[in-house]
Design a protein around this motif. Sequence first.
Motif, PDB file in Angstrom:
ATOM      1  N   GLY A  11       2.944  -7.214   1.837  1.00  0.00           N
ATOM      2  CA  GLY A  11       3.370  -7.225   0.443  1.00  0.00           C
ATOM      3  C   GLY A  11       3.172  -5.871  -0.208  1.00  0.00           C
ATOM      4  N   LEU A  12       4.066  -5.563  -1.134  1.00  0.00           N
ATOM      5  CA  LEU A  12       4.019  -4.265  -1.810  1.00  0.00           C
ATOM      6  C   LEU A  12       2.852  -4.166  -2.793  1.00  0.00           C
ATOM      7  CD1 LEU A  12       7.828  -3.672  -2.479  1.00  0.00           C
ATOM      8  CD2 LEU A  12       6.443  -2.937  -0.529  1.00  0.00           C
ATOM      9  N   ASP A  13       2.236  -5.284  -3.093  1.00  0.00           N
ATOM     10  CA  ASP A  13       1.099  -5.274  -4.009  1.00  0.00           C
ATOM     11  C   ASP A  13      -0.244  -5.323  -3.278  1.00  0.00           C
ATOM     12  OD1 ASP A  13       1.397  -7.852  -3.068  1.00  0.00           O
ATOM     13  OD2 ASP A  13       0.904  -8.802  -4.995  1.00  0.00           O
ATOM     14  N   SER A  14      -0.226  -5.198  -1.948  1.00  0.00           N
ATOM     15  CA  SER A  14      -1.472  -5.301  -1.181  1.00  0.00           C
ATOM     16  C   SER A  14      -2.202  -3.961  -1.112  1.00  0.00           C
ATOM     17  CB  SER A  14      -1.176  -5.783   0.243  1.00  0.00           C
ATOM     18  OG  SER A  14      -0.550  -4.764   0.991  1.00  0.00           O
ATOM     19  N   ALA A  15      -3.500  -4.048  -0.919  1.00  0.00           N
ATOM     20  CA  ALA A  15      -4.313  -2.843  -0.736  1.00  0.00           C
ATOM     21  C   ALA A  15      -3.919  -2.138   0.562  1.00  0.00           C
ATOM     22  CB  ALA A  15      -5.795  -3.211  -0.712  1.00  0.00           C
ATOM     23  N   TYR A  16      -3.518  -2.900   1.580  1.00  0.00           N
ATOM     24  CA  TYR A  16      -3.106  -2.298   2.849  1.00  0.00           C
ATOM     25  C   TYR A  16      -1.882  -1.397   2.665  1.00  0.00           C
ATOM     26  CZ  TYR A  16      -6.134  -5.910   4.775  1.00  0.00           C
ATOM     27  OH  TYR A  16      -7.195  -6.722   5.047  1.00  0.00           O
ATOM     28  N   PHE A  17      -0.931  -1.874   1.869  1.00  0.00           N
ATOM     29  CA  PHE A  17       0.257  -1.071   1.599  1.00  0.00           C
ATOM     30  C   PHE A  17      -0.123   0.194   0.833  1.00  0.00           C
ATOM     31  CE2 PHE A  17       3.937  -0.055  -1.198  1.00  0.00           C
ATOM     32  CZ  PHE A  17       4.809   0.371  -0.198  1.00  0.00           C
TER      33      PHE A  17
END
Length: 149
Positions: free
Chosen positions: A66-72
């Motif tokens: 997801g574009l809202d994830s910390a990973y992104f």
Amino acid sequence: MHELLSNQVLWTAILASVLAQLIKLFIYYWVEKRWEWERLAETGGMPSSHSATVAALATGVGLTEGLDSAYFAIAVVLAIIVMYDATGIRRAAGLHAQRLNDLFEEFRAVFQQGPKPEPLKELLGHTYLEVAVGALLGVLFALASFAFF
């Protein structure tokens, strides 16, 4: 081992890098009309394989997490740092190597003696266009990879 082999984000990033390196080889052949297999392992040139790799990585992470994830967010920041470095420090180092190689040649011509030093590697960094094309290649490759596999 199965988890590693089935990690689509990882393999998409790696294959984007391989694709960029192959494109460099073919561009060199198209321009110079000869194969230079060393291009497969070189840094620098069109397109930037580092940019393709990190852009594919960030795109893959964005698509899976997801574009809202910390990973992104981590992947995007990493991509920005790598691309900034390619056009900044690494490019400057390549330009310095080019000038030093020119100076070595001038000194050899003037003094006509001594062994010829091994030239410094000049193709280290990238132009903004090489980085942009590499990043675009990475994003498109990741989108295609996740759309078809």
